[in-house]
Design a protein around this motif. Sequence first.
Motif, mmCIF file in Angstrom:
data_model
loop_
_atom_site.group_PDB
_atom_site.id
_atom_site.type_symbol
_atom_site.label_atom_id
_atom_site.label_comp_id
_atom_site.label_asym_id
_atom_site.label_seq_id
_atom_site.Cartn_x
_atom_site.Cartn_y
_atom_site.Cartn_z
ATOM 1 N N LYS A 196 -17.986 19.963 -1.619
ATOM 2 C CA LYS A 196 -16.934 20.947 -1.850
ATOM 3 C C LYS A 196 -15.623 20.232 -2.167
ATOM 4 N N ARG A 197 -14.865 20.793 -3.131
ATOM 5 C CA ARG A 197 -13.556 20.243 -3.511
ATOM 6 C C ARG A 197 -12.516 21.325 -3.333
ATOM 7 N N ASP A 198 -11.247 20.923 -3.411
ATOM 8 C CA ASP A 198 -10.165 21.912 -3.401
ATOM 9 C C ASP A 198 -10.248 22.745 -4.673
ATOM 10 N N ALA A 199 -10.044 24.031 -4.552
ATOM 11 C CA ALA A 199 -10.008 24.907 -5.726
ATOM 12 C C ALA A 199 -8.723 24.636 -6.506
ATOM 13 N N PRO A 200 -8.687 24.997 -7.791
ATOM 14 C CA PRO A 200 -7.441 24.864 -8.554
ATOM 15 C C PRO A 200 -6.334 25.670 -7.867
ATOM 16 N N PRO A 201 -5.066 25.228 -7.986
ATOM 17 C CA PRO A 201 -3.972 25.911 -7.294
ATOM 18 C C PRO A 201 -3.821 27.378 -7.690
ATOM 19 N N ASP A 202 -4.224 27.718 -8.915
ATOM 20 C CA ASP A 202 -4.084 29.101 -9.379
ATOM 21 C C ASP A 202 -5.418 29.862 -9.334
ATOM 22 N N ALA A 203 -6.355 29.371 -8.547
ATOM 23 C CA ALA A 203 -7.687 29.998 -8.489
ATOM 24 C C ALA A 203 -7.612 31.478 -8.107
#
Length: 109
Positions: free
Chosen positions: A83-90
């Motif tokens: 798992k990774r961080d989602a895009p900031p505007d997800a």
Amino acid sequence: MAFAVTEACIRCKYTDCVAVCPVDCFYEGETMLVINPDECIDCGVCEPECPAEAIISETAEDASRWIALNGRLAAQWPNITDKRDAPPDADAWKGVPDKLKFLPEALEA
Ligand code: SF4
Ligand code: F3S
């Protein structure tokens, strides 16, 4: 049998799905993930994990075109297993319809 990722994933890419897949069959593009339909064991665990409701089973309406697209792109993209961080505007893109136009690979033959 397989599950597939639909255009609802595009620009959301939360990757919660990756964390639960027992056979690591997700592949990562710049703006979305896809499932390799040949590796998916149809367990269904990922479907309820996606906050964008982007994952469908092959029994869903319109599933065959998404499974075909997933299979084509899984052959081109690298495997993703963590798992990774989602895009900031997800969150802003969650629920936005017709996002396939933001996926250049989908427009290729
Ligand atoms: Fe992985 Fe199961 Fe989802 Fe298939 S249905 S992609 S095997 S978690
Ligand atoms: Fe995409 Fe949902 Fe996974 S947004 S990355 S299919 S958790």
